[in-house]
Design a protein around this motif. Structure first.
Motif, PDB file in Angstrom:
ATOM      1  N   VAL A 223      -8.207  -3.298  -4.309  1.00 37.25           N
ATOM      2  CA  VAL A 223      -7.727  -4.677  -4.208  1.00 37.25           C
ATOM      3  C   VAL A 223      -7.940  -5.404  -5.534  1.00 37.25           C
ATOM      4  N   GLY A 224      -9.074  -5.137  -6.174  1.00 37.86           N
ATOM      5  CA  GLY A 224      -9.323  -5.745  -7.475  1.00 37.86           C
ATOM      6  C   GLY A 224      -8.313  -5.315  -8.518  1.00 37.86           C
ATOM      7  N   VAL A 225      -7.928  -4.038  -8.483  1.00 35.45           N
ATOM      8  CA  VAL A 225      -6.914  -3.545  -9.414  1.00 35.45           C
ATOM      9  C   VAL A 225      -5.580  -4.245  -9.172  1.00 35.45           C
ATOM     10  N   LEU A 226      -5.258  -4.481  -7.897  1.00 35.31           N
ATOM     11  CA  LEU A 226      -4.004  -5.173  -7.559  1.00 35.31           C
ATOM     12  C   LEU A 226      -3.955  -6.571  -8.163  1.00 35.31           C
ATOM     13  N   GLY A 227      -5.114  -7.186  -8.357  1.00 32.93           N
ATOM     14  CA  GLY A 227      -5.151  -8.542  -8.900  1.00 32.93           C
ATOM     15  C   GLY A 227      -4.520  -8.663 -10.271  1.00 32.93           C
ATOM     16  N   SER A 228      -4.551  -7.578 -11.060  1.00 35.46           N
ATOM     17  CA  SER A 228      -3.965  -7.645 -12.397  1.00 35.46           C
ATOM     18  C   SER A 228      -2.470  -7.904 -12.344  1.00 35.46           C
TER      19      SER A 228
END
Length: 371
Positions: A223-228
């Motif tokens: 999910v953190g990677v999706l934030g980019s």
């Protein structure tokens, strides 16, 4: 998102911002004011951020410095700078037109700018104190990869996410609460607000992921990677808001109410009457051509007198008709406008302005109706 895809996306965003930066840099050379200076700076920083944030750039910088995660500090600091510039411009552009409103906006802009500066310094201190050795660098997973057992990294990320949250939420609030009278600035503020809401999606994705990672769980790393992705979309929308405002402000500062009145008299005297769309096209064409002549003359005068930039006329400017046309209808309006740039009524109005003649000219025999 794969690293290859991430590299392609971020380098594309960097290229778009490079074009905007070159354009606004050229405008800054002609007119040295705060807005184009801030936009040029923001575009230049954004180019460096996205080039360094791409997996290829991130790893390349890490190899060059001998510190695999070294690119994180300039990328995150540059992101704060870009968001701060967007925030400050929104504060200035959504100010009420009264002298008191402008003075208050200037104070708020200085206050926010002064608040962001120490945050960036504190981020640098926290990053420098962090132990980032012993683990390979993953540019898409720095936030969660180094959160566990590293208090300095948590301080660094907390400062970063807090700065993004303040910029995103206050920009969105200002854009929703206040609509500038100038259509170009209204366009910019609207897209700034939307872009910063999307930018806040980065915080929403990464804040819980970082908290869980600091506790030893990596369930939300993806999910953190999706934030980019939210950050990339927000940057593109911010660029679109900036370009719309720039185009509107550059035409408009040289447009004259006198040109609109002169061609209006000719349009009213035309027999038979022109259709509404054609009337609008003729008036807009005359205003734009007159603005171009004014700008050309001012540039020549500035060159002769060795002025730094041409000075817009003191006469009141006018908003060309159709300036608020919906995007879906804009192509048809521009095609009709292009067809009327050399319309006889436009030429008559420009001759009147040049000679100081106030009499209306033009009849149905002078014009060609474009359907």
């Amino acid at each position: 998102m794969s690293e290859r895809t991430a590299t392609a996306v971020r380098l594309t965003v960097a290229a778009v911002n490079l074009l905007i930066g070159v354009w606004k840099g050229a405008a800054l050379l002609r007119e040295r004011t705060a807005a184009p200076a801030l936009i040029t700076l923001g575009s230049a920083v954004s180019v460096l951020v996205y080039a360094a944030a791409s997996p290829a750039g991130y790893r390349g910088l890490g190899e060059a410095t001998g510190r695999p995660s070294a690119a994180t500090l300039p990328v995150y600091s540059g992101t704060v700078v870009c968001c701060a510039i967007t925030h400050v411009l929104t504060v200035l552009w959504t100010a009420t037109p009264s002298p008191g409103g402008r003075a208050g906006a200037n104070r708020r802009a200085r206050t926010w700018a002064g608040a962001y500066a120490p945050v960036i310094v504190a981020m640098a201190v926290a990053f420098g104190a962090a132990d980032l050795d012993g683990r390979p660098a993953d540019p898409l997973r720095f936030n969660t990869g180094f959160a566990e057992g590293r208090p300095s990294v948590l301080v660094f990320l907390a400062l970063f996410l807090t700065a993004l949250s303040c910029a995103a939420l206050d920009t969105a609030r200002l854009a929703r609460r206040t609509a500038p009278e100038d259509p170009g600035l209204r366009h910019a503020a609207r897209y700034f607000g939307v872009s910063m809401v999307i930018c806040f999606g980065y915080v929403v994705c990464n804040a819980p992921a970082v908290v869980l990672a600091s506790l030893g769980s990596h369930a939300l790393d993806g999910v953190g990677v999706l934030g980019s992705l939210f950050g990339a979309v927000a940057t593109v929308l911010t660029g679109y808001g900036v370009t719309g405002a720039a185009v509107g402000a550059w035409l408009r500062s040289w447009s004259s109410a006198g040109a609109a009145k002169a061609v209006g008299r000719h349009v009213e005297a035309a027999v038979p009457p022109l259709p509404a769309a054609e009337r609008q096209a003729v008036v807009t064409a005359a205003v734009l051509r007159d603005a171009g002549l004014r700008l050309r003359a001012a540039r020549a005068h500035a060159a002769r007198t060795r002025q730094e930039r041409p000075v817009p006329p003191a006469a009141p400017v006018v908003r060309p008709p159709g300036d608020d046309t919906a995007a879906s209808d804009e192509r048809a309006r521009l095609l009709l406008l292009a067809a009327h740039l050399d319309h006889p009524l436009v030429a008559s109005a420009l001759r009147e302005l040049l000679a100081g003649d106030t009499g209306p000219r033009g009849t149905s025999g002078d014009r060609t109706v474009v359907s």
